[in-house]
Design an enzyme around this catalytic site. Structure first.
Site, mmCIF file in Angstrom:
data_model
loop_
_atom_site.group_PDB
_atom_site.id
_atom_site.type_symbol
_atom_site.label_atom_id
_atom_site.label_comp_id
_atom_site.label_asym_id
_atom_site.label_seq_id
_atom_site.Cartn_x
_atom_site.Cartn_y
_atom_site.Cartn_z
ATOM 1 N N ASP A 1 0.857 -1.188 0.000
ATOM 2 C CA ASP A 1 0.000 0.000 0.000
ATOM 3 C C ASP A 1 0.896 1.241 0.000
ATOM 4 O O ASP A 1 2.114 1.139 0.101
ATOM 5 C CB ASP A 1 -0.991 -0.035 1.163
ATOM 6 N N ASP B 1 -7.949 -7.367 0.043
ATOM 7 C CA ASP B 1 -7.054 -7.630 1.177
ATOM 8 C C ASP B 1 -7.831 -7.277 2.442
ATOM 9 O O ASP B 1 -8.698 -6.404 2.404
ATOM 10 C CB ASP B 1 -5.788 -6.757 1.129
ATOM 11 N N CYS C 1 -13.586 -28.050 5.612
ATOM 12 C CA CYS C 1 -12.288 -27.467 5.268
ATOM 13 C C CYS C 1 -11.241 -28.565 5.106
ATOM 14 O O CYS C 1 -11.170 -29.486 5.919
ATOM 15 C CB CYS C 1 -11.859 -26.485 6.352
ATOM 16 N N CYS D 1 -7.947 -27.927 5.056
ATOM 17 C CA CYS D 1 -6.638 -27.365 5.405
ATOM 18 C C CYS D 1 -5.869 -28.281 6.358
ATOM 19 O O CYS D 1 -6.420 -29.210 6.957
ATOM 20 C CB CYS D 1 -6.787 -25.959 5.992
ATOM 21 N N CYS E 1 -7.443 -28.447 9.914
ATOM 22 C CA CYS E 1 -8.704 -29.189 10.050
ATOM 23 C C CYS E 1 -8.524 -30.687 9.830
ATOM 24 O O CYS E 1 -9.310 -31.478 10.345
ATOM 25 C CB CYS E 1 -9.747 -28.627 9.093
ATOM 26 N N HIS F 1 -5.877 -21.792 9.552
ATOM 27 C CA HIS F 1 -7.206 -22.216 9.077
ATOM 28 C C HIS F 1 -7.953 -21.047 8.439
ATOM 29 O O HIS F 1 -8.563 -21.197 7.367
ATOM 30 C CB HIS F 1 -8.053 -22.808 10.209
HETATM 31 ZN ZN LIG Z 1 -9.338 -25.526 8.075
#
Ligand SMILES: [Zn+2]
Length: 377
Positions: free
Chosen positions: A92, A270, A308, A310, A313, A339
């Site tokens: 930025d 963002d 999820c 990820c 998880c 996560h």
């Molecule tokens: Zn997750």
């Protein structure tokens, strides 16, 4: 080698999906950029940010110029080498933060003089200095320096700030173009201002298009006006910007903000929300946010979000993360952040797929219905 190329692969209504190709890598759009304020996406290693699905991160000019200093980062090889992130970085301009974080600011046509929020030392940011700092950091997408005023200001104040921002946009573009290698390797975005006023937004867009930028940001939203007002503004603001250039909605937002903005033609986002709220115990799920500190999770052996995929998880339970967060363990903030970033990036992947397959409206309506459904917490 391509400096900057935006290609739209498919559209669905006002929404688009495609890619931005730069020397540092390909950014899939619509894209979410995790915020790496102080040369770190807080509580995450760069490799984990990449594995979570991020193609680009954001760095903050204001914070980095004060600590560790832009010249120091340049001597240490630039932001990429310093922090160990090899993909694109957007910085930025410092405009928003100098006006929201620092004390004793003094605005003039030249720029903004201010006292550091860290130690009170005096500094100055002008359009030229902002571009120089972003060049020293090694930024790949540089933002024009702009002036912000509260959305509650009078139209006269809004108009004056927008007009000054357009003069500063021209000075930013000129400084960028005189930067040698910097201009050869990187891109610069202009920032549309004008608060919620359609006429001011149009005048701002026209001024930016006259100057010419690689992409166009929509600034001055998500500052307390509420989702309905923000969407009302996006209904005309995105259409005022060139179709063939990426559009970046700065500082947005909640998951449903992003879904609605993508439907209105925004390509980049963002927000500190997934990282910041992760550190305070809020986890995002397909059925809405949960507060992992809540006692009902103390013996919950399910993952943070059952849908999820990820690394968090698939490995740890709500009960374990609940324990870590309640005990103030560092790993709690790390797992929550990882996560949450994975949730945001998976949402962007779902949006891209829905646009490509022409089913965005159905996806968005289903997403909102599940996310906003009453939880009984
Ligand atoms: Zn997750």
């Amino acid at each position: 080698m391509t400096r900057f190329a935006f290609e739209i692969a498919a559209t669905d209504g006002a929404a688009r999906t495609g890619t931005i190709t730069m020397q540092r890598g390909v950014i899939r759009t619509p894209a979410f950029m995790p915020v790496g304020t102080a040369a770190t996406v807080k509580a995450m290693k760069p490799g984990d940010v990449e594995r979570a699905g991020a193609d680009i991160i954001l760095g903050n000019t204001y914070h980095l110029m004060l600590r560790p200093g832009a010249e120091r980062v340049a001597r240490l090889g630039g932001l990429h080498g310093f922090m160990g992130w090899n993909k694109p970085i957007l910085t930025d301009s410092g405009g928003y933060q100098v006006m929201s974080l620092s004390a004793l600011t003094k605005r003039s046509e030249e720029g903004v003089a201010f006292a550091s929020h860290l130690d009170g030392t005096r500094h100055m940011i002008s359009p030229e200095r902002s571009i120089e700092i972003q060049r020293l950091l090694g930024s790949n997408i540089v933002m024009a320096f702009d002036e912000l005023v509260p959305t509650t200001s009078t139209r006269e104040v809004q108009a004056a700030a927008m007009e000054r921002s357009m003069r500063w946009a021209k000075r930013s573009r000129d400084a960028f173009d005189s930067g040698g290698d910097h201009a050869a390797n990187n891109a610069i975005f202009g920032i549309q201002q004008g608060a919620l006023d359609e006429g001011l937004r149009k005048a701002s867009a026209d001024a930016l298009i006259d100057i010419g930028f690689d992409g166009y940001a929509i600034g001055g939203l998500a500052v307390g006006e509420g989702q309905e007002a923000m969407f009302g503004c996006l209904d005309f603001a995105t259409g005022q910007l060139p179709v063939e250039r990426p559009r970046y909605l700065m500082g947005v937002g909640k998951p449903t903000d992003i879904v609605g903005a993508v439907e209105r033609g925004v390509d980049m986002f963002d927000c500190v929300m997934p990282t910041r709220s992760g550190r305070t115990g809020q986890a995002f799920t397909r059925t809405g946010p949960i507060n992992i500190r809540n006692a009902r999770f103390a013996e919950d052996q399910g993952p943070l979000d059952p849908e999820c995929a990820c690394a968090v998880c698939t490995t740890w339970s709500r009960a374990y993360v609940h324990h870590l967060v309640r005990a103030g363990e560092m790993l709690g903030a790390m797992l929550m952040t990882e996560h949450n970033i994975a949730f945001y990036e998976a949402m962007m992947a779902d949006l891209r797929a829905a646009i490509a397959e022409g089913r965005l409206a159905a996806f968005a309506n289903d997403f909102r219905a599940r996310y906003d459904a009453p939880k009984g917490e």
